[in-house]
Design a protein around this motif. Structure first.
Motif, short mmCIF file in Angstrom:
data_model
loop_
_atom_site.label_atom_id
_atom_site.label_comp_id
_atom_site.label_asym_id
_atom_site.label_seq_id
_atom_site.Cartn_x
_atom_site.Cartn_y
_atom_site.Cartn_z
N PHE A 104 0.92 -1.34 0.04
CA PHE A 104 0.04 -0.05 -0.01
C PHE A 104 0.67 1.12 0.20
CE2 PHE A 104 -1.87 3.33 2.67
CZ PHE A 104 -2.74 3.80 1.81
N THR A 105 1.81 1.42 0.85
CA THR A 105 2.52 2.68 0.93
C THR A 105 3.55 2.67 -0.29
OG1 THR A 105 2.81 2.21 3.49
CG2 THR A 105 4.48 3.53 2.63
N PHE A 106 4.07 1.52 -0.79
CA PHE A 106 5.01 1.56 -1.88
C PHE A 106 3.93 2.08 -3.02
CE2 PHE A 106 6.62 0.11 -5.82
CZ PHE A 106 8.01 0.42 -5.59
N GLY A 107 2.90 1.65 -3.23
CA GLY A 107 2.13 1.94 -4.47
C GLY A 107 1.60 3.31 -4.26
N TYR A 108 1.27 3.61 -3.15
CA TYR A 108 0.79 5.31 -2.82
C TYR A 108 2.00 6.24 -3.08
CZ TYR A 108 -2.36 8.77 -0.53
OH TYR A 108 -2.97 9.89 -0.25
N ILE A 152 0.35 -3.51 10.92
CA ILE A 152 -0.91 -3.78 11.01
C ILE A 152 -1.55 -4.19 9.61
CG2 ILE A 152 -1.34 -2.28 12.91
CD1 ILE A 152 -2.73 -0.25 10.96
N GLY A 153 -0.59 -4.21 8.54
CA GLY A 153 -1.00 -4.51 7.23
C GLY A 153 -1.76 -3.49 6.44
N GLY A 154 -1.80 -3.52 5.04
CA GLY A 154 -2.02 -2.53 4.15
C GLY A 154 -3.26 -1.91 4.23
N ARG A 155 -4.48 -2.68 4.43
CA ARG A 155 -5.80 -2.10 4.48
C ARG A 155 -6.08 -1.44 5.65
NH1 ARG A 155 -10.02 -6.40 1.26
NH2 ARG A 155 -8.78 -6.39 -0.70
N ARG A 156 -5.39 -1.91 6.71
CA ARG A 156 -5.74 -1.22 7.97
C ARG A 156 -4.81 0.14 7.84
NH1 ARG A 156 -5.49 -6.85 10.01
NH2 ARG A 156 -7.72 -7.34 10.49
N THR A 157 -3.72 0.32 7.41
CA THR A 157 -2.96 1.24 7.27
C THR A 157 -3.82 2.44 6.53
OG1 THR A 157 -1.04 0.34 7.46
CG2 THR A 157 -0.84 2.09 6.52
N ALA A 158 -4.12 1.97 5.23
CA ALA A 158 -5.26 2.61 4.43
C ALA A 158 -6.19 3.47 5.27
CB ALA A 158 -5.66 2.09 3.14
N ALA A 159 -7.06 2.45 6.07
CA ALA A 159 -8.11 2.87 6.79
C ALA A 159 -7.77 3.97 7.84
CB ALA A 159 -8.76 1.79 7.57
N VAL A 160 -6.64 4.07 8.39
CA VAL A 160 -6.37 5.11 9.38
C VAL A 160 -5.86 6.22 8.50
CG1 VAL A 160 -4.32 5.58 11.01
CG2 VAL A 160 -5.60 3.25 11.18
N SER A 190 -1.78 8.80 10.75
CA SER A 190 -0.85 7.55 10.72
C SER A 190 0.41 7.67 11.65
CB SER A 190 -0.21 7.36 9.36
OG SER A 190 -1.28 7.19 8.46
N ALA A 191 0.73 8.89 12.03
CA ALA A 191 1.76 8.93 12.93
C ALA A 191 1.36 8.68 14.34
CB ALA A 191 2.49 10.27 12.85
N GLY A 192 0.09 9.32 14.61
CA GLY A 192 -0.68 8.98 15.91
C GLY A 192 -0.82 7.40 16.43
N ALA A 193 -1.38 6.74 15.53
CA ALA A 193 -1.46 5.75 15.53
C ALA A 193 -0.15 4.63 15.59
CB ALA A 193 -2.38 5.16 14.16
N LEU A 194 0.67 4.99 14.91
CA LEU A 194 1.90 4.29 14.77
C LEU A 194 2.50 4.23 16.29
CD1 LEU A 194 4.43 2.79 13.76
CD2 LEU A 194 5.29 5.14 13.06
N ALA A 195 2.56 5.69 17.01
CA ALA A 195 2.89 5.87 18.22
C ALA A 195 2.49 4.96 19.20
CB ALA A 195 2.83 7.29 18.67
N GLY A 196 1.24 4.55 19.23
CA GLY A 196 0.82 3.43 20.01
C GLY A 196 1.09 2.24 20.01
N LEU A 197 1.72 1.91 18.73
CA LEU A 197 2.53 0.37 18.48
C LEU A 197 3.78 0.36 18.87
CD1 LEU A 197 0.80 -0.24 15.43
CD2 LEU A 197 -0.42 -0.45 17.39
N LEU A 198 4.36 1.33 19.36
CA LEU A 198 5.91 1.30 19.86
C LEU A 198 6.11 1.37 21.30
CD1 LEU A 198 6.85 4.53 17.39
CD2 LEU A 198 7.15 1.93 16.84
N ARG A 220 -1.55 -10.37 7.74
CA ARG A 220 -1.68 -10.37 6.38
C ARG A 220 -2.99 -10.68 5.85
NH1 ARG A 220 3.85 -11.78 6.23
NH2 ARG A 220 3.36 -14.00 6.10
N GLY A 221 -3.38 -11.83 6.66
CA GLY A 221 -4.70 -12.50 6.11
C GLY A 221 -5.70 -11.33 6.54
N GLY A 222 -5.68 -10.74 7.58
CA GLY A 222 -6.71 -9.72 8.13
C GLY A 222 -6.63 -8.58 6.89
N ALA A 223 -5.58 -8.30 6.44
CA ALA A 223 -5.64 -6.92 5.60
C ALA A 223 -6.10 -7.34 4.32
CB ALA A 223 -4.15 -6.67 5.42
#
Length: 227
Positions: A29-33, A104-112, A156-164, A222-225
């Motif tokens: 997702f990030t690469f294509g975008y 978290i996978g591509g689709r969830r990243t896109a959703a955030v 996305s930065a706010g979401a990422l911070a919670g996973l670090l 990956r399966g969830g995404a």
């Protein structure tokens, strides 16, 4: 023998650095975008200024466009980086979205990203429309130029911070918050500056939903995404 140690470590360091950036296999997702944004940024740099200005006006999420065609306006505005390839936002986009997608996978990243982009845009443009209706702003404010990926990157930065882990988490939050507050204090574009803070808060609000996903096996993510 001591001279061979750095040589052995170098490939590992290069692989670690490579993981910070998007790749077709690891972060599609990030690469294509990023490829799309690179194309639009090259257009901004190469096309005639009048043409670029006309295309950006057509892609703006101003009140007039949101009223006529909200989906088209929201989608078109996210195809551009304000400032093009020279903007510091380019590096933030690549690093933040790559790190989030790997967790978290591509689709969830896109959703955030989309959630931050849409909610922050509406939260900043709806008050403009209401102020024009009330007579507090001129009618030209309905055509205020507004485009770019910055709201999505902030969310996305706010979401990422919670996973670090704690130290990187507060480093990311501190750096982004300081940058956004400094931008707000300059009062150059306070509406957009408030939008960035709102988008960051949207990302923070996703922590309870995203944290369990970050601890799931990579195959499960990956399966969830892909669902």
């Amino acid at each position: 023998m001591p001279e061979t140690v750095p040589a052995r470590r170098r490939p590992g360091r290069l692989r670690a650095l490579a993981r910070l950036l998007p790749s077709p296999a690891g972060t599609p997702f990030t690469f294509g975008y990023a490829v799309v944004l690179a194309g639009t940024s090259l257009f901004m740099a190469a096309a005639a200024p009048d043409t670029v200005a006309a295309v950006l006006r057509a892609s703006s999420t101003d009140v007039a466009h949101l009223v006529r065609s909200p989906v088209l306006a929201l989608g078109a505005s996210a195809l551009w980086i304000a400032g093009g390839v020279t903007s510091p936002l380019v590096l933030a986009f690549l690093l933040v979205l790559s790190a989030l997608e790997r967790r978290i996978g591509g689709r969830r990243t896109a959703a955030v990203f989309l959630l931050g982009h849409v909610l922050a845009t509406l939260a900043t443009e709806v008050p403009v429309g209401l102020s024009v209706m009330a007579g507090h702003l001129p009618g030209t404010s309905l055509h205020r130029l507004d485009y770019g990926v910055s709201f999505g990157v902030a969310a996305s930065a706010g979401a990422l911070a919670g996973l670090l882990t704690p130290w990187p988490r507060w480093l990311v939050l501190g750096a982004f918050t300081a940058m956004l507050v400094a931008d707000l204090l300059t009062f150059t574009d306070p509406m957009t500056s408030w939008g960035h803070l709102l988008a960051l808060a949207v990302g923070l609000a996703t922590w309870p939903l995203l944290r369990p996903l970050a601890h799931a096996p990579a195959a499960a993510r990956r399966g969830g995404a892909d669902r």
